[in-house]
Every structure is written in structure tokens, then in C-alpha cells.
Design an enzyme around this catalytic site. Structure first.
Site, short mmCIF file in Angstrom:
data_model
loop_
_atom_site.label_atom_id
_atom_site.label_comp_id
_atom_site.label_asym_id
_atom_site.label_seq_id
_atom_site.Cartn_x
_atom_site.Cartn_y
_atom_site.Cartn_z
N HIS A 204 0.83 -1.21 0.00
CA HIS A 204 0.00 0.00 0.00
C HIS A 204 0.86 1.25 0.00
CE1 HIS A 204 1.01 0.79 4.21
NE2 HIS A 204 0.89 -0.52 4.40
N GLU A 280 -2.21 -7.50 7.45
CA GLU A 280 -0.90 -7.42 8.06
C GLU A 280 -0.88 -8.17 9.39
OE1 GLU A 280 2.15 -7.50 8.11
OE2 GLU A 280 2.82 -5.46 7.61
#
Length: 400
Positions: A204, A280
Site C-alpha cells: 500500500h 498485516e
């Protein structure tokens, strides 16, 4: 009441690019192939081609018996979920196709099932035959098709009574253009296992925590992209659009990955599918802290974490070993679902490093020896026999 199975697929060599679809109608009781359909569509997107394949299969089934019940099987999760009513249809090019598909049969007589790509070989081969024919400036013809034979379909080449099916007499199994047989192993001379599943791994864009190098996992404040991060996402979107190979976009459920994915997907005319397995690691009590702050506050826990992949961060976070199990399971599902396709996974540092580590067969401590920048691209190709090839790592050329 008769029951049919419709298997359909569509593909685009580039996205958008030269595209085609394939569909097959089977007798649900015997598995025999009743009708095949395929067509070259010119230049369009992969998702549109998949919907066109669905439409062709439904219309083919209707020509056989408009009062039948139909069970649709496709390897496009997007089409299956949207047609089942579980996902919204946002793309304007697909809304009229979905509406038309719902009108071919009464909705209560059609069911949908997602299947792995390996179970949809017949329709996939038809789609590729149509694209090959289009590249030659020809129309696809059932007389030259070997799709059912290569797929190993029940009743292939035969009508329900065991007689040769119309358009299939005397056909011999053959290989498609560009396909070759090899007994060598390895990425440079892979076995004859078809095109790999190529996972393009995008970290990202920046968040307010990124420049400060703070732990930011699944258990923190879930920060959005910063202005810099949004600009990075637009730049990577342009780079991927220029390459024109991505056929699907999946993202971690966290805000920063979804925002990045939505910017890229909008440029590629694709929808974003959220994949929980791409999230994550949860860094527990370390969330929002710098490495130095963790070292000062939790020195023993940090030393244990650095020495043992099974050690968890302070406060019940997720260990790297647990993350690896989750990522490996997600990888297996994606490779099965997207064999032969190029899929963009918008995710985070630890999952991307883990995908690469697993592909290389590297030890867990290798995670600490990789540098991964915000909005960087990496890529791993997976073949059907489990072999993997790391094609790219931490590419940031699109940001310069």
C-alpha cells in the site's frame, strides 16, 4: 424437468485486450456435453468476457429446453458472487450483462457455484480457442475444437447415447498454439502445466505512520493513506495500466490497502475483492511504536521476537510463524483459483515478504533481510506442480 450444468469462462490477453469466451452445456445426469459456444470479442476486459461467457452458456441451455433448471459453474468469483446477489455490481459495463443474464431463465431455476480454474478447463480452452481464432482473423468453429478432449470431460465427443457428437467426429487431441511439452523442471523450462498463476504484490501507499517507521499492523489505529500515499497509488495505477496484464484485484481488509486498491482498480476498470488472508500481522502492544521505542519498553520480548519466528509481540499479537501459515493457505487458494491469470494483491510488508520467502524456500529469518518500500511492486509466479519463480521485488521505478 431437465437439469443442465453450464460451465463458462472468459479471458482477455491484456486488460483490456483481445478477449474471448467459452461455454459448455452438460446433461446434469450423465455429464455428457450437449452444446459448446465460443466467440472472439475483440478488445474488452476480462470481467466483461466472463459475463459474455455466462450469457452464451445460459442462452445455449435455453435453446435445448427453456423449462430446464440450470446450475452454473464458473471460476470467476466476481461473477458468481454478483449473480448470487452477495456482491454489488458497480462497474457500468457489467450491469447490463448481469441484468440480461438474470432474464434468460427465471431466477429460481438458476444456481451458481464457484469452482477452481482446474475444474473449468473445458470452458477455459474454448475461450482460448476463440481468442486464437480471432488472432488469425478467423471465427471459432466447433469442428476444430479439442476443448472437451483436453479437459477430459465426461462423455467428451459423444452424444448422450454414446454416438459421436455433432461437430466432433474423428477429432484428435492436439496442443494449442504456443504450447509445448517438456520434462525439465524449474522456472526456465517448466513442465507442461500451462500458464502459471502470477501474483503481483503491491504494498500500500504511505500512511502518516510510514515515514516515521512505526509498527502498523492489523491491531492498530488502521490509518488511511496520506496525500503522498494517494499520489503513489495513482502512479502505480498508471504503471499497471500501461503493462495491461492484471486481470483481478484483491486487497487486505485494512483501510490503507483498500484505498490503494480502489485507486488502482478504478484505473484498470476492475472491482476490488477483499481477501482477509492478506491482512498485516497484528503487532499487539507495539502498534504505533517505533523500533527504538519497543526496544526501550519491551527489550526481552523484542529479543525473543527477533530470535524466534514463533514468538509473539507483547500483548498477544501475531507471530511470524502464524502469519506464514495464514499467508501460505491464502496463497494455495489463490493459485488454484487464478491459475493462468495475473492477479494484483494489495497488501502489507509482512505478507509480501512471506510470499517471497515461501517461493524461495528461504528460512524465516530472511524476513529481516528484505527491504520493502511503500507502493512497491513484487511478483511471484506459481506453477501447478508447486514450483515458483520470483519475477520482481521492491520495484519503485514507477514512483520516480
Amino acid at each position: 424437468m431437465r437439469e443442465f450444468i453450464v460451465e463458462a469462462d472468459g479471458g482477455s490477453r491484456g486488460n483490456p485486450g483481445p478477449a474471448g469466451y467459452g461455454a459448455v452445456v452438460r446433461d446434469a445426469a450423465t455429464g455428457a456435453t450437449l452444446l459448446e459456444a465460443a466467440e472472439y470479442l475483440g478488445v474488452t476486459t476480462n470481467n466483461v468476457a466472463e459475463y459474455r461467457g455466462l450469457l452464451a452458456g445460459l442462452h445455449a441451455a435455453r435453446t435445448l429446453d427453456p423449462a430446464a433448471e440450470v446450475h452454473v459453474r464458473m471460476d470467476s468469483r466476481l461473477v458468481v458472487e454478483q449473480m448470487s446477489g452477495r456482491w454489488q455490481i458497480k462497474h457500468p459495463a457489467m450491469k447490463p450483462l448481469a441484468l440480461e443474464a438474470r432474464g434468460v431463465f427465471p431466477p429460481d431455476r438458476v444456481t451458481y457455484e464457484w469452482i477452481p480454474r482446474a475444474e473449468n478447463k473445458h470452458a477455459d480452452r474454448l475461450a482460448n480457442e476463440a481468442m486464437d481464432a480471432g488472432a488469425r482473423g478467423e471465427r471459432w468453429s466447433a469442428e476444430g475444437s479439442t476443448a472437451d478432449l483436453e479437459a477430459g470431460a465426461p462423455g467428451a465427443g459423444e452424444a448422450p447415447g454414446g454416438e459421436p457428437r455433432l461437430g466432433a467426429p474423428g477429432r484428435q487431441q492436439s496442443r494449442g498454439p504456443g504450447e509445448r511439452r517438456s520434462t525439465a523442471r524449474g522456472w526456465s523450462a517448466a513442465p507442461d502445466l500451462g500458464a502459471p498463476a502470477t501474483l503481483v504484490l503491491l504494498r500500500h501507499g504511505e500512511t502518516p505512520l510510514t515515514p516515521q517507521k512505526r509498527f502498523s499492523g492489523s491491531g492498530g489505529t488502521n490509518p488511511p493513506l496520506s496525500e503522498v500515499g494517494r499520489e503513489q497509488a495513482h502512479r502505480v495505477a498508471e504503471a499497471l495500466a500501461e503493462r495491461g496484464t492484471v486481470q483481478a484485484v484483491l486487497a487486505s481488509p485494512l483501510t490503507r490497502t483498500r484505498e490503494t486498491a480502489e485507486i488502482v482498480a478504478a484505473r484498470l476498470n476492475l472491482d476490488v475483492v477483499v481477501e482477509e488472508g492478506l491482512r498485516e500481522t497484528d503487532f499487539g502492544a507495539w502498534e504505533g511504536l517505533t523500533f527504538g521505542e519497543v526496544r526501550d519498553r519491551y527489550p526481552d520480548d523484542l529479543n525473543a521476537w527477533l530470535a524466534d519466528p514463533a514468538a509473539r509481540p507483547t500483548g498477544g499479537g501475531e507471530s511470524f510463524a502464524e502469519t506464514a501459515v495464514r499467508v501460505a493457505a491464502t496463497k494455495d487458494e489463490l493459485v488454484t483459483a487464478h491459475a493462468g491469470r495475473t492477479v494484483l494483491l494489495v497488501t502489507h510488508v509482512t505478507p509480501i515478504k512471506t510470499f517471497v520467502r515461501l517461493a524461495l524456500g528461504a528460512p524465516p529469518e530472511s524476513l529481516f533481510r528484505m527491504e520493502l518500500s511503500a507502493a512497491s511492486l513484487s511478483a511471484v509466479a506459481y506453477y501447478a506442480d508447486g514450483n515458483a519463480s520470483v519475477r520482481l521485488f521492491n520495484d519503485t521505478s514507477h514512483l520516480r
